[in-house]
Design a protein around this motif. Structure first.
Motif, PDB file in Angstrom:
ATOM      1  N   ILE A   1     -10.425  61.390  39.676  1.00 55.30           N
ATOM      2  CA  ILE A   1      -9.008  61.162  39.949  1.00 55.30           C
ATOM      3  C   ILE A   1      -8.803  59.678  40.265  1.00 55.30           C
ATOM      4  N   ARG A   2      -8.016  59.006  39.416  1.00 50.99           N
ATOM      5  CA  ARG A   2      -7.740  57.580  39.594  1.00 50.99           C
ATOM      6  C   ARG A   2      -6.235  57.355  39.744  1.00 50.99           C
ATOM      7  N   SER A   3      -5.865  56.268  40.426  1.00 49.51           N
ATOM      8  CA  SER A   3      -4.462  55.969  40.672  1.00 49.51           C
ATOM      9  C   SER A   3      -3.835  55.290  39.453  1.00 49.51           C
ATOM     10  N   PRO A   4      -2.663  55.760  39.011  1.00 53.48           N
ATOM     11  CA  PRO A   4      -1.984  55.102  37.878  1.00 53.48           C
ATOM     12  C   PRO A   4      -1.150  53.897  38.292  1.00 53.48           C
ATOM     13  N   ILE A   5      -0.937  53.689  39.621  1.00 55.67           N
ATOM     14  CA  ILE A   5      -0.086  52.591  40.092  1.00 55.67           C
ATOM     15  C   ILE A   5      -0.696  51.974  41.348  1.00 55.67           C
ATOM     16  N   ASP A   6      -0.207  50.788  41.695  1.00 62.37           N
ATOM     17  CA  ASP A   6      -0.504  50.202  42.997  1.00 62.37           C
ATOM     18  C   ASP A   6       0.397  50.855  44.033  1.00 62.37           C
ATOM     19  N   GLY A   7      -0.105  51.023  45.244  1.00 69.13           N
ATOM     20  CA  GLY A   7       0.738  51.617  46.272  1.00 69.13           C
ATOM     21  C   GLY A   7      -0.038  52.059  47.490  1.00 69.13           C
ATOM     22  N   VAL A   8       0.548  53.068  48.165  1.00 64.17           N
ATOM     23  CA  VAL A   8      -0.005  53.605  49.404  1.00 64.17           C
ATOM     24  C   VAL A   8      -0.122  55.114  49.259  1.00 64.17           C
ATOM     25  N   VAL A   9      -1.227  55.681  49.752  1.00 61.73           N
ATOM     26  CA  VAL A   9      -1.415  57.133  49.743  1.00 61.73           C
ATOM     27  C   VAL A   9      -0.515  57.738  50.813  1.00 61.73           C
ATOM     28  N   THR A  10       0.459  58.523  50.387  1.00 62.44           N
ATOM     29  CA  THR A  10       1.386  59.131  51.338  1.00 62.44           C
ATOM     30  C   THR A  10       1.090  60.602  51.611  1.00 62.44           C
ATOM     31  N   ASP A  11       0.274  61.241  50.776  1.00 64.50           N
ATOM     32  CA  ASP A  11      -0.037  62.655  51.007  1.00 64.50           C
ATOM     33  C   ASP A  11      -1.377  62.985  50.376  1.00 64.50           C
ATOM     34  N   ARG A  12      -2.186  63.782  51.103  1.00 64.01           N
ATOM     35  CA  ARG A  12      -3.469  64.265  50.610  1.00 64.01           C
ATOM     36  C   ARG A  12      -3.713  65.613  51.273  1.00 64.01           C
ATOM     37  N   PRO A  13      -3.149  66.687  50.682  1.00 64.20           N
ATOM     38  CA  PRO A  13      -3.114  67.979  51.378  1.00 64.20           C
ATOM     39  C   PRO A  13      -4.442  68.705  51.463  1.00 64.20           C
ATOM     40  N   LEU A  14      -5.415  68.418  50.569  1.00 66.41           N
ATOM     41  CA  LEU A  14      -6.660  69.186  50.539  1.00 66.41           C
ATOM     42  C   LEU A  14      -7.791  68.443  51.248  1.00 66.41           C
ATOM     43  N   TYR A  15      -8.872  69.185  51.486  1.00 65.22           N
ATOM     44  CA  TYR A  15     -10.082  68.635  52.074  1.00 65.22           C
ATOM     45  C   TYR A  15     -11.237  68.852  51.098  1.00 65.22           C
ATOM     46  N   PRO A  16     -12.331  68.108  51.233  1.00 66.59           N
ATOM     47  CA  PRO A  16     -13.482  68.306  50.335  1.00 66.59           C
ATOM     48  C   PRO A  16     -13.967  69.754  50.368  1.00 66.59           C
ATOM     49  N   GLY A  17     -14.242  70.291  49.170  1.00 64.54           N
ATOM     50  CA  GLY A  17     -14.697  71.667  49.040  1.00 64.54           C
ATOM     51  C   GLY A  17     -13.606  72.638  48.681  1.00 64.54           C
ATOM     52  N   GLU A  18     -12.342  72.279  48.908  1.00 65.93           N
ATOM     53  CA  GLU A  18     -11.248  73.178  48.575  1.00 65.93           C
ATOM     54  C   GLU A  18     -10.959  73.124  47.077  1.00 65.93           C
ATOM     55  N   MET A  19     -10.458  74.234  46.545  1.00 68.01           N
ATOM     56  CA  MET A  19     -10.171  74.350  45.124  1.00 68.01           C
ATOM     57  C   MET A  19      -8.789  73.782  44.825  1.00 68.01           C
ATOM     58  N   THR A  20      -8.707  72.978  43.799  1.00 69.10           N
ATOM     59  CA  THR A  20      -7.403  72.465  43.381  1.00 69.10           C
ATOM     60  C   THR A  20      -6.591  73.567  42.727  1.00 69.10           C
ATOM     61  N   ALA A  21      -5.281  73.571  42.993  1.00 69.42           N
ATOM     62  CA  ALA A  21      -4.395  74.583  42.426  1.00 69.42           C
ATOM     63  C   ALA A  21      -3.611  73.971  41.272  1.00 69.42           C
ATOM     64  N   THR A  22      -3.393  74.771  40.233  1.00 68.52           N
ATOM     65  CA  THR A  22      -2.658  74.300  39.067  1.00 68.52           C
ATOM     66  C   THR A  22      -1.221  73.958  39.447  1.00 68.52           C
ATOM     67  N   GLY A  23      -0.791  72.754  39.084  1.00 75.50           N
ATOM     68  CA  GLY A  23       0.573  72.316  39.363  1.00 75.50           C
ATOM     69  C   GLY A  23       0.793  71.754  40.749  1.00 75.50           C
ATOM     70  N   THR A  24      -0.241  71.758  41.607  1.00 72.45           N
ATOM     71  CA  THR A  24      -0.103  71.228  42.963  1.00 72.45           C
ATOM     72  C   THR A  24      -0.698  69.831  43.025  1.00 72.45           C
ATOM     73  N   PRO A  25       0.067  68.831  43.489  1.00 73.76           N
ATOM     74  CA  PRO A  25      -0.470  67.466  43.561  1.00 73.76           C
ATOM     75  C   PRO A  25      -1.671  67.393  44.499  1.00 73.76           C
ATOM     76  N   LEU A  26      -2.698  66.708  44.040  1.00 70.52           N
ATOM     77  CA  LEU A  26      -3.882  66.494  44.870  1.00 70.52           C
ATOM     78  C   LEU A  26      -3.688  65.296  45.789  1.00 70.52           C
ATOM     79  N   ILE A  27      -3.076  64.235  45.281  1.00 69.63           N
ATOM     80  CA  ILE A  27      -2.804  63.016  46.041  1.00 69.63           C
ATOM     81  C   ILE A  27      -1.453  62.466  45.581  1.00 69.63           C
ATOM     82  N   THR A  28      -0.651  61.984  46.519  1.00 69.12           N
ATOM     83  CA  THR A  28       0.630  61.347  46.203  1.00 69.12           C
ATOM     84  C   THR A  28       0.560  59.876  46.576  1.00 69.12           C
ATOM     85  N   VAL A  29       0.937  59.025  45.616  1.00 70.74           N
ATOM     86  CA  VAL A  29       0.892  57.574  45.809  1.00 70.74           C
ATOM     87  C   VAL A  29       2.299  57.021  45.622  1.00 70.74           C
ATOM     88  N   MET A  30       2.732  56.144  46.538  1.00 71.27           N
ATOM     89  CA  MET A  30       4.039  55.501  46.451  1.00 71.27           C
ATOM     90  C   MET A  30       3.873  53.989  46.472  1.00 71.27           C
TER      91      MET A  30
END
Length: 459
Positions: free
Chosen positions: A244-273
Motif C-alpha cells: 500500500i503506497r500513498s498516491p499524494i503528499d499529505g497527512v495520515v488522518t485515519d488508520r482504522p485497522l491494526y496489524p493482523g486484521e483482515m482488510t474488508a472490501t470497499g473499506t479504506p485501509l488508510i486515509t491521506v489528506m
C-alpha cells in the motif's frame, strides 16, 4: 357692587382673571381658587404651543472608495484527499505509518500478507522466460534452417530434372537412328517425369515456407510469448497490490485497522489528506454568484482565529439545475501552519466589485419604508430634518453607497432619525459626546422639554 383684582395676579392680556367681591360674603375663597386654576391652565397652553427641538447626531456625506463583498457560510475541505482501499483481501502484515504522520507521494504505508502471491509471480516469471527463449529459437534458428533445407531440396530436384532431360534427349536421338530399343527410351521418359514431379514438390514446399508457413510460425511463437508475459505481469500486479503506497503528499488522518486484521472490501485501509491548502465551499444565490469571477480576492474567517485568512475564488460552478436558486463557489487558501481543519464551518467574504469616489453614508442613517423605498433625514441650513428619498448602491460593513439623492457635504441624521417627522427642528449634538460611549436616543417630538417650557413649568 365693585370689581377687584386679587393681589399677586400678573397684569397680562393672556394670563388674567377677575372676581366679583361681595363684602362680608363667605364665598370669596372658592371664587379666588377657581380664578387661579383658570389662570394656570392658560399659561400652560401657551408653553405647549412652542415648537419642540429634538437632539440628533449627524454625519457628512463623504466621497471614498467602497467595495461590494459577497458573504456566505462555508465548509472547509482539503486540497486533496485519498481513501486508500486495497484491491485484494488479505490480513495486514505491517504498518509503516501512524495517524498524523506526514508522508509523500509513493511512500510505502503498509504491506499485506503476500507469500502466495510472491510464489505465483515467480512461477509465471519462469514461464515467461521460457516463452522468450522459444521465440528466439524459432525466429533465429529453427525457421531459417528449415527454409535452407527446402532451398537445397529444390536445387537438387532441379539438377536431377536437368540430367534426366539430357538422358531422354540422347536416347531419343539414338532411337530415331535405330541404335536404341524402344524400351530404353520409355524408361528415360519415366525417369524424366519423376524428376520433374520431385522438382515441383520441392519448389512448392519452399514457396509455402517463404509465405504462409513462415508467418504462421512466427505468429505462433509471438502469441506464446505474449500469453506468458501477460500471466507474469498479472501475477506481479497482484503482488504489488499487497504493498500500500500513498498516491499524494499529505497527512495520515485515519488508520482504522491494526496489524493482523483482515482488510474488508470497499473499506479504506488508510486515509491521506493534503491540507497544505484548503478549499472553502459555499452555496450562494445565483444573483450574487454572477458578480464573482475566478481569481477574485477573498478572506476566510475561522472561529478561534484572530485574523482572517486570505484566499481567492477558484471555482464558480454553473447552475446545472434550472430550478436551483444557488450555485457552488470555492475559495482556496494556503494553510502553511495547518491551523485550518477540514470540516470546520467558516465565514467567507469575497470581493466582487470596487467603486472609487463613491458617495458614502453610515448605514444607520438609512430608513426603509414598508413599500421598500429608502430615505434619509437630511439636516438643512435651517436646522430642520427633511426626509429625502435616496437610491442605495453597495453596502460595506456599516457604510452604504448613495447612488442618487445626495451630494458630497450633505449632513444626514445617524442617531435619532427613527420616527422623526419631516421638517422637525433638531439640535445637533457635539461629536465629542459620542466618543464618550453615550448613545443618544431618538426621542419623538414633544418628548423633550425646551428651556422655555422648563422655565414655564417652574413658574
Amino acid at each position: 357692587m365693585k370689581s377687584t383684582r386679587p393681589a399677586g395676579f400678573p397684569n397680562s392680556a393672556h394670563c388674567h382673571a377677575s372676581a366679583t367681591v361681595i363684602p362680608g360674603s363667605k364665598r370669596i375663597a372658592p371664587l379666588f381658587v377657581a380664578t387661579a386654576l383658570i389662570f394656570s391652565a392658560g399659561c400652560s397652553r401657551d408653553s405647549a404651543d412652542k415648537e419642540p427641538v429634538v437632539s440628533v447626531q449627524v454625519a457628512p456625506v463623504n466621497k471614498t472608495t467602497i467595495q461590494r463583498t459577497v458573504t456566505a457560510e462555508a465548509i472547509l475541505f482539503p486540497l486533496q484527499q485519498s481513501a486508500i482501499t486495497p484491491k485484494i483481501s488479505a490480513p495486514v502484515r505491517t504498518f509503516y505509518v501512524k495517524r498524523g504522520a506526514k508522508i509523500h507521494k509513493g511512500q510505502l504505508l503498509a504491506v499485506l500478507e503476500n507469500r502466495d502471491l510472491a510464489a505465483a509471480a515467480e512461477e509465471n516469471k519462469g514461464s515467461y522466460e521460457q516463452a522468450q527463449a522459444a521465440y528466439t529459437t524459432t525466429t533465429a534458428a529453427s525457421l531459417p534452417e528449415e527454409i535452407q533445407k527446402a532451398k537445397l531440396d529444390v536445387q537438387a530436384a532441379k539438377q536431377t530434372l536437368e540430367a534426366e532431360e539430357k538422358v531422354y534427349r540422347t536416347r531419343q536421338d539414338l532411337f530415331q537412328q535405330g541404335a536404341l530399343p524402344r524400351k530404353e527410351l520409355d524408361q528415360a521418359g519415366v525417369s524424366l517425369t519423376q524428376a520433374r514431379n520431385q522438382y515441383e514438390i520441392a519448389q512448392k514446399h519452399l514457396d509455402s515456407l517463404m509465405a504462409v508457413g513462415k508467418q504462421q510460425e512466427l505468429k505462433s511463437a509471438a502469441g506464446q510469448l505474449t500469453s506468458a508475459k501477460g500471466k507474469y505481469l498479472g501475477a506481479k500486479a497482484q503482488l504489488n497490490y499487497s504493498e500500500i503506497r500513498s498516491p499524494i503528499d499529505g497527512v495520515v488522518t485515519d488508520r482504522p485497522l491494526y496489524p493482523g486484521e483482515m482488510t474488508a472490501t470497499g473499506t479504506p485501509l488508510i486515509t491521506v489528506m493534503d491540507i497544505s491548502q484548503v478549499i472553502a465551499r459555499a452555496h450562494i444565490p445565483q444573483a450574487e454568484a454572477a458578480l464573482l469571477k475566478v481569481g477574485n480576492k477573498a478572506s476566510i474567517t475561522v472561529p478561534g482565529l484572530d485574523d482572517p485568512v486570505d484566499g481567492k475564488v477558484t471555482v464558480v460552478s454553473p447552475a446545472l439545475d434550472p430550478n436551483s436558486t444557488t450555485v457552488e463557489v470555492w475559495v482556496q487558501a494556503a494553510n502553511p501552519h495547518q491551523s485550518l481543519k477540514p470540516g470546520t464551518s467558516v465565514q467567507l467574504s469575497m470581493l466582487a466589485q470596487t467603486v472609487p469616489d463613491a458617495l458614502v453614508v453610515p448605514a444607520s442613517s438609512l430608513l426603509t419604508a414598508p413599500d421598500g423605498s429608502t430615505s434619509v433625514m437630511l439636516v438643512g441650513s435651517d436646522n430642520r430634518a427633511h426626509q429625502k428619498t435616496v437610491k442605495v448602491g453597495i453596502r460595506q460593513d456599516d457604510q452604504a453607497q448613495i447612488a442618487e439623492g445626495l451630494q458630497a457635504g450633505d449632513r444626514v441624521v445617524t442617531s435619532g432619525n427613527y420616527g422623526l417627522p419631516d421638517n422637525t427642528k433638531v439640535r445637533v449634538e457635539a461629536a465629542a459626546e459620542k466618543t464618550k460611549g453615550e448613545k443618544p436616543s431618538a426621542e419623538k417630538p414633544g418628548s423633550e422639554k425646551s428651556g422655555d417650557e422648563k422655565s414655564g413649568s417652574e413658574k
